[in-house]
Design an enzyme around this catalytic site. Structure first.
Site, PDB file in Angstrom:
ATOM      1  N   ASP A   2       3.909 -18.778 -10.639  1.00 45.77           N
ATOM      2  CA  ASP A   2       2.885 -18.810  -9.591  1.00 45.77           C
ATOM      3  C   ASP A   2       1.653 -19.537 -10.104  1.00 45.77           C
ATOM      4  OD1 ASP A   2       1.505 -17.824  -7.052  1.00 45.77           O
ATOM      5  OD2 ASP A   2       0.195 -17.042  -8.623  1.00 45.77           O
TER       6      ASP A   2
ATOM      7  N   TYR B  53      -7.016 -22.278 -10.234  1.00 49.92           N
ATOM      8  CA  TYR B  53      -6.838 -21.923 -11.638  1.00 49.92           C
ATOM      9  C   TYR B  53      -7.097 -23.137 -12.538  1.00 49.92           C
ATOM     10  CZ  TYR B  53      -4.341 -18.036  -9.411  1.00 49.92           C
ATOM     11  OH  TYR B  53      -3.984 -16.968  -8.615  1.00 49.92           O
TER      12      TYR B  53
ATOM     13  N   LYS C 260      -0.957 -22.061  -3.767  1.00 48.79           N
ATOM     14  CA  LYS C 260      -1.831 -21.465  -2.755  1.00 48.79           C
ATOM     15  C   LYS C 260      -2.656 -22.535  -2.046  1.00 48.79           C
ATOM     16  CE  LYS C 260      -1.983 -17.321  -5.595  1.00 48.79           C
ATOM     17  NZ  LYS C 260      -1.502 -17.897  -6.870  1.00 48.79           N
TER      18      LYS C 260
END
Length: 340
Positions: free
Chosen positions: A54, A59, A85
């Site tokens: 993921d 990030y 995402k």
């Protein structure tokens, strides 16, 4: 490693390894990580049997996705499950204006721009494809539609409305066209997940830190709803950002801040019960969430190969049923918590 096959809508579904890998730490979260160390950590995860990864644009402001690129290159696409995402676009900015100063280190000079619109979701996924170097992702999560991120319930509700009016239909179209196998939301609060589940046709939620050995309030209504509708849960933050791994030592972290006294005391009581049964706190903390039938994978993450190897070994530790019974008897676990 154990796997769980999930197929909510009959499109072939996905097979998750019990242990996944959350790549936020490889975005230089809290400290710099070299490219070599990041790759060694990812290699250790693969060697341990991890096949679910993921990530997110946030990030490391693209760094996490970019580091997955060489790791995934050469691997058969059908051999792993990949999620990213949407909800933030990254734009170039002066270094002193970048997002995450003091949280993410040595990252590209980018700042986040929240965009939960149809166009924003599509642009975000296109940019993720470029950073990841892949042609498809399996799961797309709407990222951080919560109070923790936006500062108030009013602000969170406004972002939810923006997403449900627009970006939601982008994700629905991507799933219906087979671009992604599933979509959902990655958030820090189960209440937000429940609101979304009640309003739309969601497949999976990535719930960070809200169903753990320390917290089970999601059993009140959200997790039963997931079971009823076949919604899967990817469980992030099983250690509540630290304290369930380190124990209640001074300075232990809970919810990304220093743990308050009441949390320290509760964890100390949980740890005492674990000790009576010869079980390490960290072992009980990682294995407990996986006992819920809706949880498809755990993603504790890590920045070093040793952390990945440790998490893998923890899953093999024997946990006696008497431990769960004693935690319930002492009021340290909800009576309705599934324990296998």
């Amino acid at each position: 490693m154990k796997t769980k096959t999930w197929d909510r809508i009959g499109n072939g579904g996905l097979t998750f390894t019990e242990l996944g890998f959350g790549t936020a730490p490889l975005g230089n979260l809290y400290r710099p990580v070299s490219d070599a160390d990041a790759q060694a950590t990812l290699d250790a995860a693969w060697d341990a049997g991890v096949r679910y990864y993921d990530t997110a644009p946030l990030y490391g402001l693209g760094l996490s996705e970019a580091r997955l690129n060489p790791f995934l290159r050469g691997k058969k696409r059908e051999d792993y499950v990949l999620s990213t995402k949407a909800g933030r676009l990254l734009e170039v900015c002066p270094p002193d204006q970048r997002t995450g100063i003091g949280k993410f280190f040595d990252t590209p000079s980018r700042r986040e721009v929240y965009d939960y619109s149809y166009d924003g979701v599509m642009r975000s996924l296109e940019a993720s494809f470029e950073r990841l170097g892949v042609d498809s992702v399996d799961i797309l999560f709407a990222h951080d539609l919560d109070i923790f991120t936006h500062g108030s319930k009013q602000a969170s509700d406004a972002r939810i409305e923006e997403f449900m009016r627009s970006g939601y239909y982008a994700m629905l179209a991507l799933r219906d066209q087979g671009v992604v196998k599933a979509f959902g939301a990655g958030v820090n609060e189960w209440e937000v997940c429940q609101t979304l589940a009640e309003r739309g046709d969601f497949d999976l939620f990535l719930l960070a830190g809200r169903y753990t050995l320390l917290e089970q309030e999601a059993l009140q209504s959200f997790l039963p709803l997931c079971q009823k509708r076949g919604i899967g849960i990817v469980l992030g933050g099983p250690y509540n950002s630290g304290i369930l791994a380190t124990g209640p030592k001074p300075g232990a972290y809970y919810n990304y801040s220093e743990a308050p006294r009441d949390i320290l005391e509760r964890v100390a009581r949980i740890e005492a019960v674990c000790r009576r049964h010869g079980v390490a706190l960290i072992e009980a903390a990682l294995q407990f969430p996986a006992l819920h039938p809706s949880v498809v994978s755990l993603i504790p993450g890590g920045q070093r190969p040793e952390e990945v190897k440790s998490n893998r070994a923890i899953l093999d530790a024997a946990i006696p049923q008497d431990l769960w019974r004693d935690l319930k008897a002492e009021g340290l676990m909800r009576e309705d918590a599934p324990t296998g």
